[in-house]
Write a protein that holds these residues in place. Structure first.
Motif, PDB file in Angstrom:
ATOM      1  N   ARG A  51      45.385  39.942  30.521  1.00  0.00           N
ATOM      2  CA  ARG A  51      45.708  39.440  29.183  1.00  0.00           C
ATOM      3  C   ARG A  51      46.638  40.398  28.446  1.00  0.00           C
ATOM      4  O   ARG A  51      47.581  39.962  27.774  1.00  0.00           O
ATOM      5  CB  ARG A  51      44.431  39.214  28.366  1.00  0.00           C
ATOM      6  CG  ARG A  51      44.720  38.547  27.014  1.00  0.00           C
ATOM      7  CD  ARG A  51      43.461  38.223  26.251  1.00  0.00           C
ATOM      8  NE  ARG A  51      42.774  39.424  25.787  1.00  0.00           N
ATOM      9  CZ  ARG A  51      41.740  39.420  24.954  1.00  0.00           C
ATOM     10  NH1 ARG A  51      41.253  38.279  24.518  1.00  0.00           N
ATOM     11  NH2 ARG A  51      41.170  40.543  24.581  1.00  0.00           N
ATOM     12  N   ARG A 107      42.021  30.718  30.914  1.00  0.00           N
ATOM     13  CA  ARG A 107      40.747  30.296  31.487  1.00  0.00           C
ATOM     14  C   ARG A 107      40.616  30.876  32.885  1.00  0.00           C
ATOM     15  O   ARG A 107      41.624  31.203  33.513  1.00  0.00           O
ATOM     16  CB  ARG A 107      40.666  28.766  31.554  1.00  0.00           C
ATOM     17  CG  ARG A 107      40.897  28.169  30.202  1.00  0.00           C
ATOM     18  CD  ARG A 107      41.109  26.708  30.102  1.00  0.00           C
ATOM     19  NE  ARG A 107      41.713  25.914  31.091  1.00  0.00           N
ATOM     20  CZ  ARG A 107      42.925  25.352  30.969  1.00  0.00           C
ATOM     21  NH1 ARG A 107      43.681  25.613  29.904  1.00  0.00           N
ATOM     22  NH2 ARG A 107      43.396  24.545  31.876  1.00  0.00           N
ATOM     23  N   TYR A 142      44.888  32.854  23.933  1.00  0.00           N
ATOM     24  CA  TYR A 142      43.770  32.597  23.019  1.00  0.00           C
ATOM     25  C   TYR A 142      42.674  31.886  23.816  1.00  0.00           C
ATOM     26  O   TYR A 142      42.717  30.667  24.006  1.00  0.00           O
ATOM     27  CB  TYR A 142      44.227  31.729  21.850  1.00  0.00           C
ATOM     28  CG  TYR A 142      45.260  32.373  20.945  1.00  0.00           C
ATOM     29  CD1 TYR A 142      45.197  33.728  20.638  1.00  0.00           C
ATOM     30  CD2 TYR A 142      46.302  31.622  20.405  1.00  0.00           C
ATOM     31  CE1 TYR A 142      46.150  34.320  19.816  1.00  0.00           C
ATOM     32  CE2 TYR A 142      47.247  32.207  19.576  1.00  0.00           C
ATOM     33  CZ  TYR A 142      47.170  33.553  19.283  1.00  0.00           C
ATOM     34  OH  TYR A 142      48.112  34.138  18.459  1.00  0.00           O
ATOM     35  N   MET A 143      41.698  32.655  24.262  1.00  0.00           N
ATOM     36  CA  MET A 143      40.692  32.102  25.158  1.00  0.00           C
ATOM     37  C   MET A 143      39.844  31.034  24.479  1.00  0.00           C
ATOM     38  O   MET A 143      39.414  30.076  25.116  1.00  0.00           O
ATOM     39  CB  MET A 143      39.828  33.223  25.728  1.00  0.00           C
ATOM     40  CG  MET A 143      40.628  34.226  26.561  1.00  0.00           C
ATOM     41  SD  MET A 143      39.631  35.520  27.339  1.00  0.00           S
ATOM     42  CE  MET A 143      38.906  34.614  28.706  1.00  0.00           C
ATOM     43  N   GLU A 144      39.613  31.192  23.159  1.00  0.00           N
ATOM     44  CA  GLU A 144      38.806  30.206  22.450  1.00  0.00           C
ATOM     45  C   GLU A 144      39.511  28.857  22.340  1.00  0.00           C
ATOM     46  O   GLU A 144      38.873  27.823  22.112  1.00  0.00           O
ATOM     47  CB  GLU A 144      38.440  30.725  21.052  1.00  0.00           C
ATOM     48  CG  GLU A 144      39.594  30.866  20.077  1.00  0.00           C
ATOM     49  CD  GLU A 144      40.431  32.136  20.240  1.00  0.00           C
ATOM     50  OE1 GLU A 144      41.355  32.341  19.452  1.00  0.00           O
ATOM     51  OE2 GLU A 144      40.145  32.911  21.189  1.00  0.00           O
ATOM     52  N   LYS A 167      40.975  41.653  31.216  1.00  0.00           N
ATOM     53  CA  LYS A 167      41.517  42.299  30.014  1.00  0.00           C
ATOM     54  C   LYS A 167      42.895  42.887  30.292  1.00  0.00           C
ATOM     55  O   LYS A 167      43.800  42.796  29.453  1.00  0.00           O
ATOM     56  CB  LYS A 167      40.559  43.384  29.521  1.00  0.00           C
ATOM     57  CG  LYS A 167      39.288  42.835  28.896  1.00  0.00           C
ATOM     58  CD  LYS A 167      38.361  43.942  28.417  1.00  0.00           C
ATOM     59  CE  LYS A 167      37.107  43.363  27.737  1.00  0.00           C
ATOM     60  NZ  LYS A 167      36.178  44.426  27.294  1.00  0.00           N
ATOM     61  N   ASN A 227      35.919  30.641  29.587  1.00  0.00           N
ATOM     62  CA  ASN A 227      36.954  30.972  28.594  1.00  0.00           C
ATOM     63  C   ASN A 227      36.560  32.084  27.623  1.00  0.00           C
ATOM     64  O   ASN A 227      37.010  32.110  26.477  1.00  0.00           O
ATOM     65  CB  ASN A 227      37.380  29.721  27.824  1.00  0.00           C
ATOM     66  CG  ASN A 227      36.245  29.126  27.014  1.00  0.00           C
ATOM     67  OD1 ASN A 227      35.099  29.559  27.116  1.00  0.00           O
ATOM     68  ND2 ASN A 227      36.557  28.136  26.199  1.00  0.00           N
ATOM     69  N   SER A 228      35.729  33.013  28.085  1.00  0.00           N
ATOM     70  CA  SER A 228      35.471  34.235  27.323  1.00  0.00           C
ATOM     71  C   SER A 228      34.994  35.306  28.287  1.00  0.00           C
ATOM     72  O   SER A 228      34.431  34.996  29.349  1.00  0.00           O
ATOM     73  CB  SER A 228      34.428  34.011  26.222  1.00  0.00           C
ATOM     74  OG  SER A 228      33.120  33.938  26.757  1.00  0.00           O
ATOM     75  N   PHE A 229      35.245  36.564  27.936  1.00  0.00           N
ATOM     76  CA  PHE A 229      34.807  37.659  28.800  1.00  0.00           C
ATOM     77  C   PHE A 229      33.282  37.669  28.932  1.00  0.00           C
ATOM     78  O   PHE A 229      32.741  37.950  30.003  1.00  0.00           O
ATOM     79  CB  PHE A 229      35.302  39.001  28.252  1.00  0.00           C
ATOM     80  CG  PHE A 229      36.795  39.111  28.175  1.00  0.00           C
ATOM     81  CD1 PHE A 229      37.597  38.656  29.215  1.00  0.00           C
ATOM     82  CD2 PHE A 229      37.417  39.659  27.066  1.00  0.00           C
ATOM     83  CE1 PHE A 229      38.981  38.750  29.161  1.00  0.00           C
ATOM     84  CE2 PHE A 229      38.793  39.754  26.996  1.00  0.00           C
ATOM     85  CZ  PHE A 229      39.576  39.309  28.040  1.00  0.00           C
ATOM     86  N   LYS A 230      32.611  37.351  27.842  1.00  0.00           N
ATOM     87  CA  LYS A 230      31.151  37.343  27.856  1.00  0.00           C
ATOM     88  C   LYS A 230      30.616  36.270  28.802  1.00  0.00           C
ATOM     89  O   LYS A 230      29.698  36.523  29.592  1.00  0.00           O
ATOM     90  CB  LYS A 230      30.613  37.095  26.442  1.00  0.00           C
ATOM     91  CG  LYS A 230      29.098  37.108  26.342  1.00  0.00           C
ATOM     92  CD  LYS A 230      28.637  36.854  24.909  1.00  0.00           C
ATOM     93  CE  LYS A 230      27.115  36.801  24.826  1.00  0.00           C
ATOM     94  NZ  LYS A 230      26.662  36.510  23.426  1.00  0.00           N
ATOM     95  N   SER A 231      31.206  35.078  28.755  1.00  0.00           N
ATOM     96  CA  SER A 231      30.733  34.001  29.630  1.00  0.00           C
ATOM     97  C   SER A 231      31.031  34.310  31.095  1.00  0.00           C
ATOM     98  O   SER A 231      30.248  33.965  31.986  1.00  0.00           O
ATOM     99  CB  SER A 231      31.348  32.659  29.224  1.00  0.00           C
ATOM    100  OG  SER A 231      32.745  32.657  29.392  1.00  0.00           O
ATOM    101  N   ASP A 280      27.086  28.015  28.620  1.00  0.00           N
ATOM    102  CA  ASP A 280      26.889  29.310  27.989  1.00  0.00           C
ATOM    103  C   ASP A 280      25.683  29.312  27.052  1.00  0.00           C
ATOM    104  O   ASP A 280      25.012  30.335  26.897  1.00  0.00           O
ATOM    105  CB  ASP A 280      28.154  29.722  27.216  1.00  0.00           C
ATOM    106  CG  ASP A 280      28.324  31.227  27.141  1.00  0.00           C
ATOM    107  OD1 ASP A 280      28.074  31.898  28.168  1.00  0.00           O
ATOM    108  OD2 ASP A 280      28.689  31.741  26.079  1.00  0.00           O
TER     109      ASP A 280
END
Length: 359
Positions: A174, A193, A186-188, A171, A218-222, A253
């Motif tokens: 970014r 990555r 834009y991670m989505e 974070k 490619n996401s903080f959650k993943s 995921d």
């Protein structure tokens, strides 16, 4: 989660971020997301025989800016090399990257706890194309639009000991890249990555275990879920008397698990050698000063100023710096009316509510 079943977790990261340039790094094709497949391509970025690369100066400047924003030393001499491997999304069967003489060396990011995460390097390279796996019957589609997009790769030292530290670090990275207008992140869309290198060592010892790599998260959650899963998986293997295999793993995921892709390559497996078509870079002090002149106040410093000079609470400072657009707007308002708390309240209560309602 910093340890599991008597083991300490040791993590290092490789972060890829697409740079905000109008064109690709070695050709004049557009650097844009969402175009029709295989329309932003040319003989250079698809690796046609005889096509010669021309380095994008702006990509170099943005890579230098990234290095400066994280306190790196900027190399005065830098070389591009060919990283050789075969994969369908890599049309040339090699990637132009940097190994021996990267643009930026060292650097660090400080976490809220005061812990320092060391950077090994930041280097400039080109992205590969994108594969879309349809089914075993239909096969896989390849879109080379992304091939040749300028990337910075940030490589950390193995200083992380938990998934929470990794997410906080990402974070902060970014934040810096977005505020400095280096990358959209834009991670989505794959604009930022992360590859996670993870190993376990027995608690209280210094000997590192065998590591695995999970690619293209490619996401903080993943990232959080993948780290927690892999740490538990390795602990179960070791506790059962098994041996962790050094390999690259793919994170799913939807299923919440990773699967083996291939054995992990070493640097020598890629047969790096200097790209004969690209001259070495010689970065002058004037080049670096010119990039410094473009730089803005970073989020951490803005939060400090908002609290110490404007008397705002930490919560206000964090909300106002959660977006570059919000932070810039707050400062423009402040230049017209010197009432920091009133402006802060209006932005947080009224304006952000309106933005959320109207999307």
């Amino acid at each position: 989660m910093s340890y599991i079943d008597g083991y300490d977790i040791v993590i290092g990261l490789e972060i890829h971020a697409e740079l905000k340039t109008k064109t690709k790094v070695f050709c004049s094709c557009k650097n844009e997301f969402g175009a029709q497949p295989n329309t932003n391509t040319c003989p250079v970025c698809t690796g046609m025989p005889g096509a010669l690369p021309i380095l994008n100066k702006r990509a170099v400047e943005l890579a230098i800016k990234a290095g400066l924003s994280f306190g790196c030393d900027i190399s005065r001499y830098s070389v591009f090399e060919r990283k050789n491997y075969f994969y369908p999304d890599l049309s040339k069967a090699y990637q132009i990257s940097q190994l021996v003489y990267p643009l930026c060396v060292g650097g660090k990011v400080e976490l809220d706890s005061g812990k320092t995460i060391r950077l090994n390097r930041i280097h400039l390279e080109e992205d590969a194309g994108k594969l879309t796996h349809i089914s075993k019957a239909v096969g896989t589609l390849v879109d080379y639009n992304r091939g040749g997009t300028p990337l910075i790769e940030m490589v950390t030292e193995p200083d992380f000991s938990s998934a929470e530290e990794v997410v906080e670090f990402l974070k902060k990275v970014r934040e810096n890249l977005v505020f400095e207008n280096i990358a959209n992140c834009y991670m989505e869309e794959g604009g930022m990555r992360c590859d996670v290198n993870l190993s376990l060592k027995k608690k209280g010892t210094s000997e590192l275990g065998i590591r695995t790599e999970m690619k293209n998260l490619n996401s903080f959650k993943s990232v959080q879920r993948a780290i927690e899963y892999e740490a538990k998986r390795q602990a179960e293997v070791l506790s059962g008397g098994g041996v962790v295999i050094q390999e690259t793993r793919k994170w799913n995921d939807d299923k919440g698990k990773s699967t083996s892709m291939r054995t992990k390559e070493q640097a020598q497996d890629y047969r790096y050698f200097p790209d004969p078509d690209i001259l070495a870079l010689n970065i002058s002090d004037e080049d670096i000063e010119r990039v410094k002149d473009e730089m803005v106040m970073l989020p951490a410093k803005r939060r400090e100023v908002y609290q110490e000079e404007y008397g705002l609470p930490l919560y206000d400072a964090q909300i106002l710096t959660s977006s570059k657009y919000i932070s810039d707007y707050f400062e423009k308002c402040l230049s017209l009316l010197n009432l920091p708390k009133k402006i802060s309240n209006w932005i947080m209560v009224d304006l952000l509510k309106l933005i959320k309602e109207q999307e």
